[in-house]
Each structure stands twice: as C-alpha cells, then as structure tokens.
Design an enzyme around this catalytic site. Structure first.
Site, mmCIF file in Angstrom:
data_model
loop_
_atom_site.group_PDB
_atom_site.id
_atom_site.type_symbol
_atom_site.label_atom_id
_atom_site.label_comp_id
_atom_site.label_asym_id
_atom_site.label_seq_id
_atom_site.Cartn_x
_atom_site.Cartn_y
_atom_site.Cartn_z
ATOM 1 N N LYS A 112 1.091 90.453 62.218
ATOM 2 C CA LYS A 112 -0.279 90.753 63.176
ATOM 3 C C LYS A 112 0.100 90.830 64.607
ATOM 4 O O LYS A 112 1.099 90.295 64.862
ATOM 5 C CB LYS A 112 -0.962 89.620 62.792
ATOM 6 C CG LYS A 112 -2.491 89.775 63.128
ATOM 7 C CD LYS A 112 -3.109 90.639 61.903
ATOM 8 C CE LYS A 112 -4.405 89.998 61.437
ATOM 9 N NZ LYS A 112 -5.031 90.783 60.283
HETATM 10 N N1 GLU Z 1 -6.318 93.778 59.446
HETATM 11 C C1 GLU Z 1 -6.480 94.014 58.031
HETATM 12 C C2 GLU Z 1 -6.238 92.604 57.218
HETATM 13 O O1 GLU Z 1 -6.421 91.681 57.937
HETATM 14 C C3 GLU Z 1 -5.692 95.175 57.209
HETATM 15 C C4 GLU Z 1 -4.209 95.253 57.532
HETATM 16 C C5 GLU Z 1 -3.566 96.394 57.104
HETATM 17 O O2 GLU Z 1 -4.491 97.348 56.611
HETATM 18 O O3 GLU Z 1 -2.244 96.409 57.469
HETATM 19 O O4 GLU Z 1 -5.995 92.679 56.116
#
Ligand code: GLU
Length: 421
Positions: free
Chosen positions: A114
């Site tokens: 993240k």
């Molecule tokens: N931000 C989204 C999540 O928390 C999507 C992450 C992604 O598609 O890589 O799952």
C-alpha cells in the site's frame, strides 16, 4: 480523530485479528514475526509549491509519500495508493499487510503493498496534483515494476491518477500499462474495474444475507461513504431489489425510509458536491447514520468508524466491510457477541483487487476482455471464495474473519516454506 490515534487503532486492530488466526493455526513465534514484518518500507519527500490554480506559484511545501511492501511470497506486491491528509506510515503498514491477506484469500498471484501521500487533494489544482503524482513515481520508480509492485486506486485516487503513474513510469521503461491497475479504459484499463469493488460488496452482501435468511429484496440498507465503492455498492444493491434508506459522505448523511434513488443522489452530488439537501430526504449525521435501524449496514468510508463508542448501538443484522479496517477489534467482539454477522474487509471488498488482477493479465496478454467476461469471472470467483470461508467458519465454529485469515495465512505460509525465505 487524530491521524495518530487512528494509526494506533488500525494497527492494533489488524494485529489483534491476526493473533486470533495465529492461535487457531498454532503458528510458532518465528513464523508470526516473519508474517508481521514488512519486506520493505520506503518513504520519500516531495517538495512542491502548490497553489489552487497552479503548482509553481504557492508557498514551498514538502509532502511525504510512502510505499510499504509487506509480503511477496506469492507474487509481485499489489495494492492501492491513498491520497488523504491523515495518511501516515502506521496506517499504510496496516493496509499493506491487509493486501497480502486479500490477494492470498482470493488466490491471485500477488503479494501485498500500500502507498500514499499525506495530502488534502481539495487544496490542490489538478495540475499540482499531476505534478505531485509524477514526482512520487519518479522517487518510487526503483521499487515499482510490472513483476515487482503494481499500484492501484484507493481513497482519494482515481483512474486519472493511475494514468499519470502510467505516463511517468513509461518515460523510462517504454509504454507499460501493466505497471498500474484501475486505469482509464483508453489506456488499457479493464472493463468493470471501476465498479468491481462495489459490485463485489453487493454480491457478497447478497450471499451473506441468504445465509442468515434475510431476503435481499426490500432489505433496508445503510451505506456510510458515497465515493466510488459506496456508490457502486448502492447501485448494485438497488438492482438486486434492496432499499437504500441512508447514505453519507464526509460531510453528512441523508435518510429516506421509503428508499433513496441512487442515480438521483449521484446527480445531486455531481451538481452540488455533497449529498446534503438531497430532495426527498431528511438530514442525518454520520454518527446517527451508523445507528439507524436497518437490515444491512455497509461502512464504505475509512478505518475505525464502528468502534467502542457505537458498537452496542448498531441495529443491523449484517455488517459488510466495504472499507478497509472499518470495525475496530473491540467493536468486532461486541458485534459478534450481539449475534451480528460481519463480512470482513479481506473478503467483502476483494472484488477490487481481483479485477485489478484481471486487468494486469489483459495488459500482459495485450488482449482485452469483454465486460460480461470480467463480471462473470468476478462473481464466480467471489462465490467460490465466500463458500470456502463460510464452510470453514461453520466447520471450526469461528467467525468469517477468522476463517478468512486462516485460509490466507495458510497460503502465504506455504509459499514462504516452498521458496525458503
Ligand atoms: N485499494 C484497493 C484495495 O484496498 C484495490 C487494490 C488493488 O486493486 O490493487 O483493495
């Protein structure tokens, strides 16, 4: 709530859920330590002179950007990029870890990461935001890669931000759509990616409702958060016959006992910027909204909105975690004791990263899929994962969260052992 206390709370919550699963799996201390520790944490400074109308005529400010890469035993790091004033390393760390469990649970060949920038995007011009994003990519470039780390949208980012990431990365690597997912369709984005998370939340709410003998048709639903995920969740639940009785955004909420027209709400937000004063609704605060009498409650905003202060007052029969870490561990225990079923984040909102995986595959193959193919695969996979989690939970007499963690941790652990980390 301050950024710091939220950070403590979401890390503590995440650790607590994991410890419960570690106990159930009887993991040794050394294994636990490895699973809890991030592979790499990068933080960068991004100096900018932002101004509402440009990016070079304001006061100099130094923004901080993060990318936490938690685990890559099962494949490249994968996870969103968050632009929000409360972003901090602890929060990103907890969210990166959650991505490892999500990708493992849904069994796609990715690890977890993240990233984010602590920034209030409403204070930046589009040009300043573009510059900030591109400078973030310049600085993070060494740790990104199609087979290394693939960002995606999260709170405060969207397909346009992903397009800027694609552009900046492609300057030094040639045209590389697979470097990021959640892109606009014109640049290799996948049909269905924009609605994937919300569609999945609604689909899984339907599955869980069936299990508690709650008819989705005419079920009353309250949704906190009306961003991309909240909107698509509401829209799909409405097509399934549910009645959305309350919605909220960061400012306030609206309530209508006979049901809110979602398209009308979306038009109102597009015109005025907020849900406030939506014709035919009564105002309700975000705090009141969570405690409304309803069948299904869907937190689709930020972390920790269901906590010790309101867990006793929640009236829903089913809580579906569209947001990441929206229920603190103490509130989770209260909800469980009160007989409220919780579909946990790593299952409930996994449709987003699942379709991100489909997007990445399409980019690598240079062969786009049709919308129906994406949606059929999404629903089929979510159906299988839900049943696997539900069956394990029943078999072991544990809640859905513990069962989901057990499956995910088991997969990551096996990959670690096979690779010999
Ligand atoms: N931000 C989204 C999540 O928390 C999507 C992450 C992604 O598609 O890589 O799952």
């Amino acid at each position: 709530m301050s950024a710091e206390s939220k950070y403590c709370q979401c890390q503590e919550t995440q650790n607590h859920f994991l410890q419960r699963a570690f106990e159930a799996l009887q993991l040794e201390a050394a294994q636990r330590e490895l699973l809890l520790t991030a592979f790499r944490e990068t933080s960068v400074s991004i100096p900018l002179k932002p101004h509402r109308t440009g990016d070079d005529d304001g006061e100099l400010r130094t923004f901080i950007g993060y990318r936490v890469q938690h685990n890559h035993a099962r494949g490249p790091f994968k996870g969103g990029l968050r632009f929000h004033p409360s972003v901090n390393l602890g929060e990103i760390r907890a969210l990166a870890q959650l991505m490892t469990w999500k990708t493992a649970l849904v069994d796609i060949p990715f690890g977890g990461a993240k990233g984010g920038i602590a920034v209030d995007t409403t204070q930046l011009s589009p040009h300043a935001l573009e510059t900030l994003t591109k400078r973030f990519v310049q600085k993070m470039e060494p740790v990104l890669g199609v087979h290394q780390d693939i960002p995606a949208p999260d709170v405060g980012t969207n397909p346009q931000v992903m397009a800027w990431i694609l552009e900046e990365y492609s300057k030094s690597h040639g045209y590389t759509p697979a470097i990021v997912t959640g892109k606009p369709l014109e640049l290799g984005g996948s049909a269905g990616r924009l609605e994937a998370t919300g569609h999945g939340v609604a689909f899984l709410a339907g599955k869980a409702a069936q299990d508690i003998e709650l008819a989705i048709k005419d079920a009353s639903v309250v949704i906190q958060g009306f961003g991309n995920v909240g909107f698509h969740t509401a829209q799909h639940l409405a097509t399934m016959g549910a009645k959305i009785i309350a919605l909220s955004d960061a400012r306030s909420g609206v309530f209508c006992e006979s049901g809110i027209n979602i398209e009308q709400a979306q038009r109102h937000v597009a015109d005025s910027g907020w849900l406030e004063d939506l014709p035919g609704t009564e105002p309700v605060s975000n705090a009141e909204l969570l405690e409304l009498a309803c069948d299904i409650l869907i937190p689709a905003a930020v972390e920790g909105t269901i906590n010790c202060d309101n867990a006793e007052a929640i009236q829903a029969r089913l809580v579906v975690e569209a947001a990441n870490i929206p229920v603190t561990h103490l509130a989770d225990t209260t909800l469980r004791e009160r007989g409220i079923t919780v579909v946990p984040d790593l299952l409930a909102n996994v449709g987003g990263v699942l379709v991100s995986y489909y997007e990445w595959v399409q980019n690598l193959q240079e062969f786009p899929w049709e919308y129906d193919t994406v949606m059929q695969r999404l629903e089929r996979r979510l159906d299988q994962v839900y049943e696997q989690v539900r069956d394990l939970a029943q078999q072991r007499s544990v809640d859905l969260r513990t069962a989901a963690y057990e499956i995910a941790i088991g997969r990551v652990n096996r990959a670690i052992a096979l690779r010999g980390f």
